[in-house]
Design a protein around this motif. Structure first.
Motif, PDB file in Angstrom:
ATOM      1  N   LEU A  43       0.828  -1.202   0.000  1.00  0.00           N
ATOM      2  CA  LEU A  43       0.000   0.000   0.000  1.00  0.00           C
ATOM      3  C   LEU A  43       0.863   1.253   0.000  1.00  0.00           C
ATOM      4  O   LEU A  43       1.886   1.311   0.682  1.00  0.00           O
ATOM      5  CB  LEU A  43      -0.898   0.018   1.245  1.00  0.00           C
ATOM      6  CG  LEU A  43      -2.031  -1.004   1.289  1.00  0.00           C
ATOM      7  CD1 LEU A  43      -2.563  -1.152   2.706  1.00  0.00           C
ATOM      8  CD2 LEU A  43      -3.157  -0.601   0.358  1.00  0.00           C
ATOM      9  N   CYS A  44       0.421   2.240  -0.737  1.00  0.00           N
ATOM     10  CA  CYS A  44       1.072   3.538  -0.764  1.00  0.00           C
ATOM     11  C   CYS A  44       0.094   4.568  -0.204  1.00  0.00           C
ATOM     12  O   CYS A  44      -1.124   4.467  -0.423  1.00  0.00           O
ATOM     13  CB  CYS A  44       1.451   3.902  -2.200  1.00  0.00           C
ATOM     14  SG  CYS A  44       2.142   5.546  -2.419  1.00  0.00           S
ATOM     15  N   ALA A  45       0.604   5.522   0.529  1.00  0.00           N
ATOM     16  CA  ALA A  45      -0.228   6.601   1.064  1.00  0.00           C
ATOM     17  C   ALA A  45       0.497   7.924   0.892  1.00  0.00           C
ATOM     18  O   ALA A  45       1.735   7.960   0.859  1.00  0.00           O
ATOM     19  CB  ALA A  45      -0.532   6.365   2.545  1.00  0.00           C
ATOM     20  N   SER A  46      -0.272   9.007   0.781  1.00  0.00           N
ATOM     21  CA  SER A  46       0.343  10.329   0.734  1.00  0.00           C
ATOM     22  C   SER A  46      -0.424  11.265   1.652  1.00  0.00           C
ATOM     23  O   SER A  46      -1.572  11.001   2.027  1.00  0.00           O
ATOM     24  CB  SER A  46       0.368  10.881  -0.698  1.00  0.00           C
ATOM     25  OG  SER A  46      -0.931  11.194  -1.167  1.00  0.00           O
ATOM     26  N   SER A  47       0.246  12.329   2.053  1.00  0.00           N
ATOM     27  CA  SER A  47      -0.403  13.347   2.883  1.00  0.00           C
ATOM     28  C   SER A  47       0.166  14.723   2.518  1.00  0.00           C
ATOM     29  O   SER A  47       1.291  14.826   2.041  1.00  0.00           O
ATOM     30  CB  SER A  47      -0.225  13.052   4.377  1.00  0.00           C
ATOM     31  OG  SER A  47       1.137  13.059   4.740  1.00  0.00           O
ATOM     32  N   PRO A  48      -0.638  15.777   2.763  1.00  0.00           N
ATOM     33  CA  PRO A  48      -0.189  17.120   2.376  1.00  0.00           C
ATOM     34  C   PRO A  48       1.094  17.548   3.100  1.00  0.00           C
ATOM     35  O   PRO A  48       1.896  18.302   2.564  1.00  0.00           O
ATOM     36  CB  PRO A  48      -1.363  18.011   2.789  1.00  0.00           C
ATOM     37  CG  PRO A  48      -2.533  17.103   2.895  1.00  0.00           C
ATOM     38  CD  PRO A  48      -2.002  15.777   3.327  1.00  0.00           C
ATOM     39  N   ALA A  49       1.245  17.072   4.324  1.00  0.00           N
ATOM     40  CA  ALA A  49       2.413  17.373   5.144  1.00  0.00           C
ATOM     41  C   ALA A  49       2.622  16.183   6.068  1.00  0.00           C
ATOM     42  O   ALA A  49       1.695  15.399   6.286  1.00  0.00           O
ATOM     43  CB  ALA A  49       2.182  18.650   5.943  1.00  0.00           C
ATOM     44  N   PRO A  50       3.827  16.038   6.647  1.00  0.00           N
ATOM     45  CA  PRO A  50       4.120  14.824   7.429  1.00  0.00           C
ATOM     46  C   PRO A  50       3.200  14.605   8.628  1.00  0.00           C
ATOM     47  O   PRO A  50       3.017  13.465   9.046  1.00  0.00           O
ATOM     48  CB  PRO A  50       5.564  15.059   7.887  1.00  0.00           C
ATOM     49  CG  PRO A  50       6.142  15.993   6.897  1.00  0.00           C
ATOM     50  CD  PRO A  50       5.020  16.887   6.481  1.00  0.00           C
ATOM     51  N   GLN A  74      -0.010  15.297   8.790  1.00  0.00           N
ATOM     52  CA  GLN A  74      -1.414  15.235   8.369  1.00  0.00           C
ATOM     53  C   GLN A  74      -1.859  13.796   8.114  1.00  0.00           C
ATOM     54  O   GLN A  74      -1.027  12.929   7.818  1.00  0.00           O
ATOM     55  CB  GLN A  74      -1.615  16.060   7.088  1.00  0.00           C
ATOM     56  CG  GLN A  74      -1.337  17.543   7.273  1.00  0.00           C
ATOM     57  CD  GLN A  74      -2.276  18.172   8.271  1.00  0.00           C
ATOM     58  OE1 GLN A  74      -3.488  18.106   8.120  1.00  0.00           O
ATOM     59  NE2 GLN A  74      -1.720  18.784   9.309  1.00  0.00           N
ATOM     60  N   PRO A  75      -3.182  13.523   8.210  1.00  0.00           N
ATOM     61  CA  PRO A  75      -3.664  12.160   7.945  1.00  0.00           C
ATOM     62  C   PRO A  75      -3.319  11.689   6.532  1.00  0.00           C
ATOM     63  O   PRO A  75      -3.215  12.492   5.602  1.00  0.00           O
ATOM     64  CB  PRO A  75      -5.180  12.295   8.126  1.00  0.00           C
ATOM     65  CG  PRO A  75      -5.349  13.453   9.035  1.00  0.00           C
ATOM     66  CD  PRO A  75      -4.255  14.412   8.671  1.00  0.00           C
ATOM     67  N   GLN A  76      -3.184  10.381   6.397  1.00  0.00           N
ATOM     68  CA  GLN A  76      -2.756   9.800   5.137  1.00  0.00           C
ATOM     69  C   GLN A  76      -3.947   9.382   4.287  1.00  0.00           C
ATOM     70  O   GLN A  76      -4.991   8.977   4.796  1.00  0.00           O
ATOM     71  CB  GLN A  76      -1.881   8.577   5.410  1.00  0.00           C
ATOM     72  CG  GLN A  76      -0.640   8.926   6.211  1.00  0.00           C
ATOM     73  CD  GLN A  76       0.089   7.700   6.694  1.00  0.00           C
ATOM     74  OE1 GLN A  76      -0.494   6.647   6.853  1.00  0.00           O
ATOM     75  NE2 GLN A  76       1.373   7.835   6.911  1.00  0.00           N
TER      76      GLN A  76
END
Lengths: 112, 113
Positions: B91-98, B100-102
């Motif tokens: 799984l890959c996840a991203s968030s606006p800033a470290p 912040q929720p993913q």
């Protein structure tokens, strides 16, 4: 390493029943998230709680963050088959790493 | 769509082969994470990117695993000389800033024969 303990691990109930799942730790967290994951899909964010004692509602779902920010609960009222899924909690430690710790999840099945 | 996109959605390969998994994060998200999820297990952290750099690689299970991110956007996770124990959903996840929720992609289901 902070550990998040989720309970129960499995839950099988009938439509219309109420349920509560728990996420507990000995560590203090700056924030905690709840996700729901359905088979074949990635986890979807349900809510973020940041303040001790905070309660958030999302339709029939009620989320609470413990006063000491070490634990959280998710209560579902009148469960529906569409609520079926894996419920994961994730949290970041206060003053700690940006990498959240995930619990192992509660697998919920709601039978029609 | 505007979500995190992962490809391929499924990959079946023979033991010993190399595989490359791709993640397209949400546009503008600076933080990107890779996780591994095995049946009945929680999410196992692999690596975290902030921009193109990887401040935390502590979760990579062996030197057969590597990852890179280019242009602050697309990331690839490479597994060399695959083993059967590598079979899992990645799984890959991203968030606006470290902090912040993913937001997660739907994952790549990897099966090693």
């Amino acid at each position: 390493t902070q550990l998040l303990e989720q309970s129960p691990q499995f839950l099988s109930i009938q439509e219309g029943e109420n349920l509560t799942v728990y996420c507990n730790s000995s560590s203090v967290f700056s924030s905690l998230q709840w996700y729901r994951q359905e088979p074949g899909e990635g986890p979807v964010l349900l809510v973020t709680v940041v303040t001790g004692g905070e309660v958030k509602k999302l339709k029939r779902l009620t989320f609470q963050f413990g006063d000491a920010r070490k634990d959280s609960s998710l209560h579902i009222t009148a469960a529906q088959p569409g609520d079926t899924g894996l419920y994961l909690c994730a949290a970041r430690a206060s003053g700690g790493s940006y990498i959240p710790t995930f619990g192992r999840g509660t697998s919920l099945i709601v039978h029609p | 769509g505007a979500g995190v996109s992962q490809s391929p959605s499924n990959k079946v390969t023979e033991k010993g082969k190399d595989v490359e998994l791709r993640c397209d994060p949400i546009s503008g998200h600076t933080a990107l994470y890779w996780y591994r999820q095995s049946l009945g297990q929680g999410l196992e952290f692999l690596i975290y990117f902030q921009g193109n750099s990887a401040p935390d690689k502590s979760g990579l299970p062996s030197d057969r695993f590597s990852a890179e991110r280019t242009g602050g956007s697309v990331s690839t996770l490479t597994i060399q000389r695959t083993q059967q124990e590598d079979s899992a959903v990645y799984l890959c996840a991203s968030s606006p800033a470290p902090d912040q929720p993913q937001h997660f992609g739907d994952g790549t289901r990897l099966s090693i024969l």
